[in-house]
Design a protein around this motif. Structure first.
Motif, PDB file in Angstrom:
ATOM      1  N   ILE A   1    -117.954  -0.689  17.182  1.00  0.00           N
ATOM      2  CA  ILE A   1    -116.856  -1.653  17.090  1.00  0.00           C
ATOM      3  C   ILE A   1    -115.716  -1.162  16.198  1.00  0.00           C
ATOM      4  O   ILE A   1    -114.674  -1.777  16.133  1.00  0.00           O
ATOM      5  CB  ILE A   1    -117.355  -3.011  16.566  1.00  0.00           C
ATOM      6  N   ASP A   2    -115.932  -0.049  15.488  1.00  0.00           N
ATOM      7  CA  ASP A   2    -114.914   0.423  14.563  1.00  0.00           C
ATOM      8  C   ASP A   2    -115.002   1.939  14.448  1.00  0.00           C
ATOM      9  O   ASP A   2    -115.952   2.567  14.940  1.00  0.00           O
ATOM     10  CB  ASP A   2    -115.134  -0.213  13.182  1.00  0.00           C
ATOM     11  N   ARG A   3    -114.011   2.512  13.794  1.00  0.00           N
ATOM     12  CA  ARG A   3    -114.069   3.935  13.493  1.00  0.00           C
ATOM     13  C   ARG A   3    -115.216   4.210  12.520  1.00  0.00           C
ATOM     14  O   ARG A   3    -115.611   3.334  11.760  1.00  0.00           O
ATOM     15  CB  ARG A   3    -112.766   4.374  12.828  1.00  0.00           C
ATOM     16  N   PRO A   4    -115.745   5.451  12.511  1.00  0.00           N
ATOM     17  CA  PRO A   4    -116.721   5.795  11.467  1.00  0.00           C
ATOM     18  C   PRO A   4    -116.082   5.650  10.092  1.00  0.00           C
ATOM     19  O   PRO A   4    -114.882   5.870   9.929  1.00  0.00           O
ATOM     20  CB  PRO A   4    -117.046   7.260  11.771  1.00  0.00           C
ATOM     21  N   SER A   5    -116.878   5.254   9.112  1.00  0.00           N
ATOM     22  CA  SER A   5    -116.367   5.036   7.759  1.00  0.00           C
ATOM     23  C   SER A   5    -117.014   6.008   6.784  1.00  0.00           C
ATOM     24  O   SER A   5    -118.188   6.366   6.933  1.00  0.00           O
ATOM     25  CB  SER A   5    -116.656   3.606   7.298  1.00  0.00           C
ATOM     26  N   TRP A   6    -116.240   6.426   5.776  1.00  0.00           N
ATOM     27  CA  TRP A   6    -116.778   7.290   4.727  1.00  0.00           C
ATOM     28  C   TRP A   6    -117.528   6.446   3.701  1.00  0.00           C
ATOM     29  O   TRP A   6    -117.087   5.373   3.331  1.00  0.00           O
ATOM     30  CB  TRP A   6    -115.655   8.022   4.004  1.00  0.00           C
ATOM     31  N   ILE A   7    -118.660   6.953   3.240  1.00  0.00           N
ATOM     32  CA  ILE A   7    -119.384   6.333   2.134  1.00  0.00           C
ATOM     33  C   ILE A   7    -119.633   7.408   1.083  1.00  0.00           C
ATOM     34  O   ILE A   7    -120.203   8.456   1.387  1.00  0.00           O
ATOM     35  CB  ILE A   7    -120.737   5.732   2.596  1.00  0.00           C
ATOM     36  N   TRP A  51    -121.398  18.729   6.104  1.00  0.00           N
ATOM     37  CA  TRP A  51    -121.251  20.183   5.993  1.00  0.00           C
ATOM     38  C   TRP A  51    -122.631  20.844   5.912  1.00  0.00           C
ATOM     39  O   TRP A  51    -123.609  20.233   5.496  1.00  0.00           O
ATOM     40  CB  TRP A  51    -120.419  20.559   4.760  1.00  0.00           C
ATOM     41  N   GLU A  52    -122.672  22.091   6.339  1.00  0.00           N
ATOM     42  CA  GLU A  52    -123.876  22.924   6.240  1.00  0.00           C
ATOM     43  C   GLU A  52    -123.440  24.355   5.956  1.00  0.00           C
ATOM     44  O   GLU A  52    -122.372  24.790   6.392  1.00  0.00           O
ATOM     45  CB  GLU A  52    -124.678  22.910   7.550  1.00  0.00           C
ATOM     46  N   ALA A  53    -124.267  25.086   5.214  1.00  0.00           N
ATOM     47  CA  ALA A  53    -123.991  26.497   4.935  1.00  0.00           C
ATOM     48  C   ALA A  53    -125.256  27.302   5.228  1.00  0.00           C
ATOM     49  O   ALA A  53    -126.366  26.881   4.885  1.00  0.00           O
ATOM     50  CB  ALA A  53    -123.560  26.685   3.482  1.00  0.00           C
ATOM     51  N   TYR A  54    -125.077  28.458   5.872  1.00  0.00           N
ATOM     52  CA  TYR A  54    -126.202  29.309   6.251  1.00  0.00           C
ATOM     53  C   TYR A  54    -126.013  30.709   5.681  1.00  0.00           C
ATOM     54  O   TYR A  54    -124.971  31.344   5.888  1.00  0.00           O
ATOM     55  CB  TYR A  54    -126.307  29.412   7.774  1.00  0.00           C
ATOM     56  N   ALA A  80    -113.243  15.942   7.808  1.00  0.00           N
ATOM     57  CA  ALA A  80    -113.286  16.097   6.356  1.00  0.00           C
ATOM     58  C   ALA A  80    -112.421  17.236   5.852  1.00  0.00           C
ATOM     59  O   ALA A  80    -111.897  17.181   4.737  1.00  0.00           O
ATOM     60  CB  ALA A  80    -114.731  16.334   5.905  1.00  0.00           C
ATOM     61  N   VAL A  81    -112.273  18.271   6.658  1.00  0.00           N
ATOM     62  CA  VAL A  81    -111.603  19.489   6.197  1.00  0.00           C
ATOM     63  C   VAL A  81    -110.649  20.004   7.270  1.00  0.00           C
ATOM     64  O   VAL A  81    -111.034  20.129   8.431  1.00  0.00           O
ATOM     65  CB  VAL A  81    -112.636  20.585   5.854  1.00  0.00           C
ATOM     66  N   ASP A  82    -109.404  20.288   6.868  1.00  0.00           N
ATOM     67  CA  ASP A  82    -108.467  20.928   7.789  1.00  0.00           C
ATOM     68  C   ASP A  82    -108.304  22.397   7.395  1.00  0.00           C
ATOM     69  O   ASP A  82    -109.017  22.911   6.524  1.00  0.00           O
ATOM     70  CB  ASP A  82    -107.128  20.191   7.824  1.00  0.00           C
ATOM     71  N   GLY A  83    -107.369  23.089   8.027  1.00  0.00           N
ATOM     72  CA  GLY A  83    -107.215  24.520   7.789  1.00  0.00           C
ATOM     73  C   GLY A  83    -106.831  24.859   6.361  1.00  0.00           C
ATOM     74  O   GLY A  83    -107.335  25.825   5.780  1.00  0.00           O
TER      75      GLY A  83
END
Length: 300
Positions: A1-7, A51-54, A80-83
């Motif tokens: 019903i709405d956009r995803p929200s940040w918590i 995010w994930e790092a390998y 969350a992250v742009d260029g």
């Protein structure tokens, strides 16, 4: 019903986000690209920080890579992250000193959120939907005026404009109904000069979750050499012309038509003068013709 929200989440499980893997034999470039494609195709868990790092070991048969080297693959959600933020992260990761800068040493207090109640979710949804429609109305007016100034024919149905004018006088309760009318009856179309040729290519289909990854390196020295021999050309021009040529060659190898020029969506930062601010994702996208219909690289 709405956009995803940040918590805001005060607890980050580093063991979950930073992962250690190794390539199977023979540990060559192809194996590395296959591994990256598999990781990249998996959606991020939206119940955790996005995010994930390998750390990837076993790069024993890649020319130019010293024995014992490892690769670092980092995946962020684009919301969350742009260029610009990504470049700042890469810069921080490649710092030659383990000591943070003086301005990074300040202690920050993180205020964690609780999950919203259903009542709060519904209230936010109503407010956000109304704001979306108001923003869309303002954007429509802005785009149409810019298009007119650029000499581009911008056609909008009268119904869509009528609905746009109503938005500023409408209560929240009627936004959902108006939104449905706008989506079903309003339409917008931009007409511009198109390259000749028609027919669909293998790219004219729904994008799946599967990924194929590869990488090719070009030195900045090579780009500068090209630029010194061509008037009024930028690094971006060289890059786009090379991509257009590569896609053209690929289509030709698959016996598909190269008469139709394809477009790429190029991200444009909207951060303004302050590039280093922590502002998440602030980009726009512009369609750029790759001119895959032109064989000669100089003309392209």
């Amino acid at each position: 019903i709405d956009r995803p929200s940040w918590i805001e989440n005060g607890k980050v499980d580093i063991e979950y986000h930073v992962r250690h893997i190794a390539l199977p034999q023979p540990g060559d470039w192809r194996q590395l690209m296959i591994q990256i494609a598999r990781i990249h195709a998996r959606p991020l868990d939206r119940t955790k920080p996005l995010w994930e790092a390998y750390i990837i070991e076993g790069l024993d048969n890649i020319p130019g890579i010293a024995p014992g080297s490892f690769a670092l693959y980092i995946k962020f959600h684009h919301s969350a992250v742009d260029g610009e933020a990504g470049a700042a992260l890469i810069k921080a990761i490649h710092s030659l000193s383990p000591e943070p800068k003086s301005d990074e040493k300040a202690i920050r207090t993180i205020y964690t959120d609780r999950d919203p109640t259903l009542v709060e979710l519904y209230s936010r949804a109503v407010g956000n939907r109304g704001k979306q429609l108001l923003d869309a109305s303002a954007l429509l007016a802005s785009i149409s005026s810019r298009a007119a100034g650029a000499g581009i024919d911008f056609v909008v149905s009268g119904k869509a404009l009528e609905l746009g004018k109503k938005l500023s006088k409408t209560s929240n309760a009627s936004y959902a109904q108006l939104g449905q009318q706008l989506l079903s009856k309003g339409s917008a179309k931009i007409s511009g000069k198109q390259s000749e040729g028609s027919g669909k290519s293998r790219f004219d289909h729904k994008v799946s979750g599967h990924r194929v990854v590869d990488a090719v390196g070009f030195t900045l020295a090579d780009c500068r050499k090209i630029r010194s021999h061509v008037d009024d050309v930028t690094i971006n021009d060289i890059f786009l012309a090379a991509c257009g040529g590569a896609v053209r060659s690929y289509l030709a190898s698959k016996k598909e038509s190269t008469k139709r020029g394809l477009y790429a969506m190029m991200p444009i930062t909207t951060r303004g003068e302050n590039k280093d601010m922590d502002a998440g994702n602030q980009i726009g996208l512009a369609p750029v013709p790759l001119r895959t219909d032109i064989a000669d690289p100089m003309e392209r």
